[in-house]
Design an enzyme around this catalytic site. Sequence first.
Site, PDB file in Angstrom:
ATOM      1  N   ASP A 188       8.219   4.630  -2.362  1.00 51.38           N
ATOM      2  CA  ASP A 188       9.513   5.225  -2.684  1.00 51.38           C
ATOM      3  C   ASP A 188      10.093   4.580  -3.946  1.00 51.38           C
ATOM      4  O   ASP A 188       9.830   3.410  -4.231  1.00 51.38           O
ATOM      5  CB  ASP A 188      10.457   5.017  -1.488  1.00 51.38           C
ATOM      6  CG  ASP A 188      11.643   5.967  -1.526  1.00 51.38           C
ATOM      7  OD1 ASP A 188      11.656   6.873  -2.381  1.00 51.38           O
ATOM      8  OD2 ASP A 188      12.557   5.795  -0.700  1.00 51.38           O
ATOM      9  N   HIS A 218       6.881   9.297 -11.446  1.00 47.85           N
ATOM     10  CA  HIS A 218       5.677   9.539 -10.650  1.00 47.85           C
ATOM     11  C   HIS A 218       4.410   9.101 -11.410  1.00 47.85           C
ATOM     12  O   HIS A 218       3.470   8.595 -10.815  1.00 47.85           O
ATOM     13  CB  HIS A 218       5.578  11.012 -10.259  1.00 47.85           C
ATOM     14  CG  HIS A 218       6.698  11.455  -9.349  1.00 47.85           C
ATOM     15  ND1 HIS A 218       7.087  10.726  -8.252  1.00 47.85           N
ATOM     16  CD2 HIS A 218       7.519  12.542  -9.382  1.00 47.85           C
ATOM     17  CE1 HIS A 218       8.093  11.344  -7.643  1.00 47.85           C
ATOM     18  NE2 HIS A 218       8.384  12.435  -8.318  1.00 47.85           N
ATOM     19  N   LEU A 257     -13.206  -0.516   1.346  1.00 54.13           N
ATOM     20  CA  LEU A 257     -11.823  -0.104   1.637  1.00 54.13           C
ATOM     21  C   LEU A 257     -11.799   1.391   1.920  1.00 54.13           C
ATOM     22  O   LEU A 257     -12.404   2.172   1.178  1.00 54.13           O
ATOM     23  CB  LEU A 257     -10.910  -0.398   0.429  1.00 54.13           C
ATOM     24  CG  LEU A 257      -9.472   0.136   0.536  1.00 54.13           C
ATOM     25  CD1 LEU A 257      -8.643  -0.707   1.522  1.00 54.13           C
ATOM     26  CD2 LEU A 257      -8.788   0.142  -0.828  1.00 54.13           C
TER      27      LEU A 257
HETATM   28  C1  FPP Z   1       8.924   8.888  -3.672  1.00 54.39           C
HETATM   29  O1  FPP Z   1       9.762   8.529  -4.751  1.00 54.39           O
HETATM   30  C2  FPP Z   1       7.587   9.207  -4.147  1.00 54.39           C
HETATM   31  C3  FPP Z   1       6.990  10.413  -3.986  1.00 54.39           C
HETATM   32  C4  FPP Z   1       7.619  11.537  -3.303  1.00 54.39           C
HETATM   33  C5  FPP Z   1       5.644  10.683  -4.533  1.00 54.39           C
HETATM   34  C6  FPP Z   1       4.648   9.561  -4.535  1.00 54.39           C
HETATM   35  C7  FPP Z   1       3.668   9.812  -5.624  1.00 54.39           C
HETATM   36  C8  FPP Z   1       3.111   8.881  -6.418  1.00 54.39           C
HETATM   37  C9  FPP Z   1       3.303   7.461  -6.232  1.00 54.39           C
HETATM   38  C10 FPP Z   1       2.300   9.254  -7.612  1.00 54.39           C
HETATM   39  C11 FPP Z   1       1.036   9.970  -7.429  1.00 54.39           C
HETATM   40  C12 FPP Z   1       0.153   9.517  -6.332  1.00 54.39           C
HETATM   41  C13 FPP Z   1      -1.214   9.504  -6.381  1.00 54.39           C
HETATM   42  C14 FPP Z   1      -1.959   9.235  -5.140  1.00 54.39           C
HETATM   43  C15 FPP Z   1      -1.976   9.711  -7.609  1.00 54.39           C
HETATM   44  P1  FPP Z   1      11.062   9.379  -5.033  1.00 54.39           P
HETATM   45  O2  FPP Z   1      10.725  10.407  -6.046  1.00 54.39           O
HETATM   46  O3  FPP Z   1      11.603   9.929  -3.753  1.00 54.39           O
HETATM   47  O4  FPP Z   1      12.009   8.286  -5.619  1.00 54.39           O
HETATM   48  P2  FPP Z   1      13.603   8.229  -5.494  1.00 54.39           P
HETATM   49  O5  FPP Z   1      13.925   8.067  -4.031  1.00 54.39           O
HETATM   50  O6  FPP Z   1      13.966   7.033  -6.303  1.00 54.39           O
HETATM   51  O7  FPP Z   1      14.129   9.511  -6.069  1.00 54.39           O
END
Ligand code: FPP
Length: 230
Positions: free
Chosen positions: A21, A38, A132
């Site tokens: 997150d 992201h 892993l």
């Molecule tokens: C939450 O942060 C994150 C996500 C919804 C997406 C997770 C994706 C990645 C880490 C990148 C791609 C992954 C791979 C496997 C290549 P948020 O957007 O909710 O953050 P915020 O709460 O600060 O808005």
Amino acid sequence: MKARTLQLAHAVPRHVAIIMDGNGRWAQQRGLIRQEGHRAGAKAVRRAVQASCKYGVATLTLYAFSSDNWKRPQPEVEALMLLFRHFLITEIEECLREGVRIRVIGRRDRLPRTLIPLIEKAEMETAGCTRLLLRLAVDYSSRDAIVQAAATARTREEFSAALGPDVDLLIRTAGEQRLSDYLLWECAYAELMFVEELWPEFDEASLGAAIEVYSRRERRFGGLAAKQSA
Ligand code: FPP
């Protein structure tokens, strides 16, 4: 902190699950669009995989896209799907080198059709890797997974087998303290760790610190502390 020292000195969790997150906040703090957060998050994924290998974690499950994330604006969803696509294309070689087996969990019927063969290819090509197990949760809802397992499994063992291994350590970055429909059954006895760091900042030392805290916690699984039961 030296990875090797940590591996020898501490009890390493076999299964680490992470709610990644804070990508949006990371981007916002820098005046960037959420998609840039992201992108930085995808780099942190690579670091987490490498660090898990070093520390001797057996399974790493990453919450990449929840079934509720479809509610996000279309450009953000598309950017995330492109990042998965890029990851599946570019990371296979590194996974094969490091002994990382890729598995994607979650629904596949709503994903972009072009993603499916890439997922299947990544899973097939890395199937023999044993260092892993990297599980990427994409279009994932734990409640859905539980309902699905309940439709076929008749015993606890079958249920667990359908869902996957129990989580030892669950880490959520960016300060929020909730599970957000993630591995609800598998986290029955997991140690929960909520850290303030935003996901794009998470690195080898962050995982090392979490493992160190984990190794100092006493896991009782409903029993008594070791000295009380002696
Ligand atoms: C939450 O942060 C994150 C996500 C919804 C997406 C997770 C994706 C990645 C880490 C990148 C791609 C992954 C791979 C496997 C290549 P948020 O957007 O909710 O953050 P915020 O709460 O600060 O808005």
